[in-house]
Design an enzyme around this catalytic site. Structure first.
Site, PDB file in Angstrom:
ATOM      1  N   GLY A 396      33.964  45.652  43.985  1.00  0.00           N
ATOM      2  CA  GLY A 396      33.674  44.276  43.589  1.00  0.00           C
ATOM      3  C   GLY A 396      34.910  43.466  43.243  1.00  0.00           C
ATOM      4  N   VAL A 397      36.089  44.098  43.188  1.00  0.00           N
ATOM      5  CA  VAL A 397      37.384  43.480  42.919  1.00  0.00           C
ATOM      6  C   VAL A 397      37.354  42.366  41.860  1.00  0.00           C
ATOM      7  CG1 VAL A 397      38.286  44.144  45.185  1.00  0.00           C
ATOM      8  CG2 VAL A 397      37.378  41.858  44.909  1.00  0.00           C
ATOM      9  N   CYS A 398      36.557  42.525  40.813  1.00  0.00           N
ATOM     10  CA  CYS A 398      36.518  41.563  39.696  1.00  0.00           C
ATOM     11  C   CYS A 398      36.181  40.154  40.141  1.00  0.00           C
ATOM     12  CB  CYS A 398      37.854  41.494  38.948  1.00  0.00           C
ATOM     13  SG  CYS A 398      38.263  42.995  38.105  1.00  0.00           S
ATOM     14  N   ASN A 399      35.379  40.013  41.187  1.00  0.00           N
ATOM     15  CA  ASN A 399      35.066  38.670  41.639  1.00  0.00           C
ATOM     16  C   ASN A 399      33.589  38.576  42.039  1.00  0.00           C
ATOM     17  OD1 ASN A 399      34.948  36.151  43.041  1.00  0.00           O
ATOM     18  ND2 ASN A 399      37.166  36.249  43.229  1.00  0.00           N
TER      19      ASN A 399
END
Ligand code: PLP
Length: 828
Positions: A396-399
């Site tokens: 989810g790469v913090c986004n």
């Protein structure tokens, strides 16, 4: 690809000079290809040398004192503050710069101040925001997440968030560049919104991703955002420091901030009366609570110098990285399967698309599909990338907003995935037939053409179904029962993830419902986190060799690697469960985790035992025991299940392409829940492999790499190794075990075992169990020849079926093993 050899071909924007110094400046790259520059930037060696020189030649005092060392530190910090402002073309008359720990800390400082305003604030953030921006909504009275079109509407006058007459300011936050896909958003939004909004509107620009590889130009204060945050480590690799740049016209936003501390006040009265006078001259004096990170700020000076010397200006870096990213986009975007379907679904904007004046960051976010359209699991890509020495990021790469819009995930789907077990960073990354995250790779100033090309080649090698590689993935036409099988060897692994103990021939070894006796009854847990240690991370665990000595009633453990001088080479642990051996249960009993699952194991109290394991591994750990027969958290259940490729299928679909095993519907009901108790093994009571499958795999490896060494069957860490009794005349076809439904072991005793499904593999099979060294094989070949549904399998899980004429079930080397076969279709 040819250009990578053409070292100094001058191509517009490409800085071939990087190749000259990269090896010396980035020695940490010797064993890795770094492709997550958006996550972390590497620092050059000369920056560290410069910094070390600075630190050792000058005396830096704490600011706020009159000593000469203190005064010179203060002066130096002010020079650097100015220098950084100039780096972003920001006029110190128009902007102030506040040093903070990182971009997130800058965001929190703004949110804290606005929350303290008399009526709080309303918050609007763009959907491409990093979680650090999203979290601000929890501090706001009202909040809203909007997309590009809604911002454009707002610019023309219609504020998306209702004004309830409270005269409350609105904060609008957005990224200058998305950390997920590299998409850029106009800086001009800030000034336009300020002018067009009827309500008082502040803008917060998250420039953390943009500034890694692009200039940020704040020369026009009227158009600039009120607050800009960034992290220096992303630009220079070091120091771990960030900045909040504030337009002076927006300083009033901080007037209501309540906290003060350290040097941020001119006077404080605290006995009997409470009064304080905040510093007034500069905003940064009021916001930098406590002692500044002096040494980090000093390092910034060196970082700016060295960066300039190596790479030139940020404009040069931008040209270089965008040259590379165009090449990359073309490379990945043009990969096709044999049937013409694209290999990658790319979410990042095309850097070449003409209508995009902003350009886009050197970030590529994508997912992979096989030729049949099935999504490839991100965890699998991660495992292979790791082996191939690429550092990428998946998930989810913090986004959250960016991911949801790229993948078309609706809120209900995300919540449903969460309820059915999805968590950031776990193996369940394809849920209900849809990916839940992306593969992200990104470039930095020190990236080269060969980084880009080798990554494209990597994706093509493993995921493009173009060349029909001969597949030995499945047994076909196995003659029923023509081969007489026997048990070739038996292993138990008394301490989870450590070496195996080979059951001597002639010994009847007891089988329990949880697995072979003494298998995975112990584990090592980290003293801090309670997590069970795994060989995946601590390779040296393979050199810890336990052996069971029943005569003396001991588990003897030898370490075969280099041993620290103060430690014995061998220790003995009583097999007894005498409670006095364990840490008292009265002291708060601690829970541990095995494969993410919470368990209650008993840890040993002996300092000799614990310091032996901690010493040889270099990790503070404790030995713990998880004996059979526990209840509650002292009990675990098998997770193995039949895989789709093990189910009978029409023979026409048996031609297998890499990564594919459709066309059964996603989420078929193959995952029947089974409730079988296990100890500390990962998935099932007993793991079996066959030697013909190991041999077949070795032949496959030899096919592509004739010089490679033979893989030992030990890497699979099986409990039971099965082989044909007469391999010459009555061979067993490789991978027959996939088709077994059961196994009867032992002439006369005929204990029944049930097959529970194929064993999913990770790169731990690449650890040589003799030397604890790691290589690419056999995982690389397995993932080309034994991948089904995007997962890699080898060996089968099984358990005792509980029957067996009232005898205690046992197995012994040499026992006959008679498989039961799945009912097969006609013609096989
Ligand atoms: C990295 C990043 C952040 C967070 O930065 P920290 O240094 O972790 O505070 C926020 N936003 C974007 C766009 C980023 O790339």
């Amino acid at each position: 690809m040819a250009a990578s050899n053409n070292k100094h071909t001058v191509t517009r924007g490409y800085n071939a000079r990087v190749e000259d110094f990269r090896e010396d400046e980035y020695p940490m790259l010797n064993d890795s290809i770094y492709l997550d520059h958006a996550g972390t930037t590497l620092f050059p060696k000369s920056l560290m040398d410069r910094f070390a020189k600075d630190m050792t030649s000058t005396l830096f005092g704490n600011p706020h004192s009159a000593s000469p060392s203190s005064q010179s530190t203060t002066a130096r910090i002010e020079d650097i503050r100015l220098r950084v402002l100039r780096f972003f073309n920001a006029d110190p008359a128009e902007f102030d710069l506040v040093f903070v720990a990182n971009a997130t800390a800058g965001i929190k400082l703004v949110a804290d101040a606005l929350r303290a305003a008399p009526d709080g604030f309303d918050y609007v953030h763009h959907q491409a925001s990093h979680t650090s921006l999203v979290g601000v909504r929890e501090e706001a009275r009202n909040s809203l997440c909007i997309d590009d079109r809604q911002v454009e509407d707002w610019v023309t006058g219609s504020c998306p968030i209702e004004d309830d007459g409270e005269n409350r300011p609105v904060l609008f936050a957005y990224p200058a560049q998305s950390n997920m896909d590299g998409r850029r958003y106009p800086l001009s939004w800030a000034g336009k919104l300020r002018r067009s909004s009827r309500r008082k509107t502040y803008t917060l620009l998250d420039a953390a991703a943009l500034v890694c590889s692009s200039p940020l130009d704040l020369s026009c204060a009227d158009a600039a955002p009120d607050f800009t945050v960034l992290s220096f480590y992303k630009i220079f690799g070091f120091p771990d420091l960030g900045a909040l740049i504030v337009r002076r016209d927006a300083e009033e936003a901080f007037h209501s901030r309540r906290y003060f501390g350290g040097g941020t006040v001119d006077m404080v009265v605290c006995v009997k009366e409470q009064w304080h006078a905040p510093k007034t001259q500069f905003l940064h004096e009021r916001l930098e609570d406590g002692t500044l990170p002096i040494h980090s700020i000093i390092a910034l000076d060196a970082a700016l110098d060295v960066h300039k010397k190596l790479f030139g200006s940020m404009r040069d870096v931008a040209l270089h990285t965008s040259f590379l990213s165009r090449r990359w986009y073309r490379g990945l975007g043009s990969l096709r399967h044999g049937n013409g379907e694209p290999v990658c679904v790319v979410y990042s904007p095309d850097p070449e698309s003409a209508d995009d004046k902003l350009g886009s960051g050197p970030v590529i976010a994508f997912n992979i599909r096989n030729s049949q359209g099935t999504w490839i699991s991100l965890t699998e890509v991660d495992k292979l990338a790791t082996l191939k020495r690429f550092h990428i990021r998946t998930g989810g790469v913090c986004n959250p907003g960016g991911i949801a819009s790229a993948l078309g995930l609706q809120p209900w789907e995300m919540i449903q995935n969460f309820s059915s077990g999805f968590r950031c960073g776990t193996e369940n990354d394809i849920m209900a037939g849809k990916p839940t995250g992306v593969i992200r790779a990104s470039l930095g100033a020190m990236s080269t053409v060969s980084d880009v090309d080798s990554f494209v080649d990597f994706i093509a090698e493993f995921y493009q179904d173009a060349s029909p590689i001969p597949m030995v993935t499945k047994a076909a036409g196995t003659p029923h029962g023509s081969s007489q099988l026997h048990i070739h060897s038996i292993f138990v692994y008394p301490i989870k993830s450590c070496g195996g103990f080979e059951v001597p021939s002639g010994v009847d070894w007891e089988v329990k419902p949880e697995g072979l006796a003494w298998d995975r009854e112990w584990c090592l847990v980290h003293q801090g986190t309670g997590q069970a240690l795994s060989q995946k991370r601590y390779l040296k665990m393979a050199l810890i060799r336990p052996s069971l000595d029943f005569e003396r009633g001991e588990l003897r453990v030898t370490y075969t690697g280099d041993i620290p001088a103060h430690l014995p080479r061998e220790i003995s642990i009583p097999l007894s469960k005498n409670p006095s051996l364990f840490q008292s249960y009265i002291s708060r009993s601690r829970s541990s985790r095995v494969c993410g699952e919470e368990i209650q194991a008993q840890t040993y109290s002996s300092p000799e035992i614990n310091s032996f394991f901690s010493g040889v591994l270099g990790v503070p750990c404790l030995l713990a025991r998880f004996p059979p027969g526990g209840q509650g958290k002292s009990m675990r259940h098998a997770k193995a299940h039949l895989q789709r490729h093990q189910l009978p299928l029409p023979s026409a679909t048996r031609h297998i392409l890499p990564g594919s095993f459709p066309p059964s519907p996603p989420d078929s009901d193959t995952e029947k829940p089974i409730s079988r108790r296990i100890l500390l093994s990962n998935e099932s009571p007993i793991l079996a492999i066959t030697l013909p499958s190991v041999a077949a795999l070795n032949r496959e490896i030899q096919l592509t790499k004739p010089s490679s060494k033979e893989i030992s069957s030990a890497v699979f860490r099986a409990n039971i190794v099965i082989a044909p009794a007469d391999p010459e005349n009555r061979p067993l076809l490789p991978y027959s075990e996939d088709e077994w439904t059961g196994l009867k072991i032992g002439e006369g005793k005929q204990h029944g075992f049930e097959m529970l499904g194929a064993c999913r593999r990770c790169h731990m099979v690449c650890v040589n169990q003799e030397t604890a060294e790691k290589s690419e094989e056999p995982f690389v070949t397995l993932s080309k020849t034994r991948r089904f549904d995007g997962k890699v399998f080898f060996g089968v899980h099984m358990s005792w079926d509980g029957g067996g004429r009232g005898l205690v079930p046992t197995v012994r080397v040499g026992d006959v093993a008679v498989p039961e076969w799945r009912d097969k279709g006609v013609g096989e």
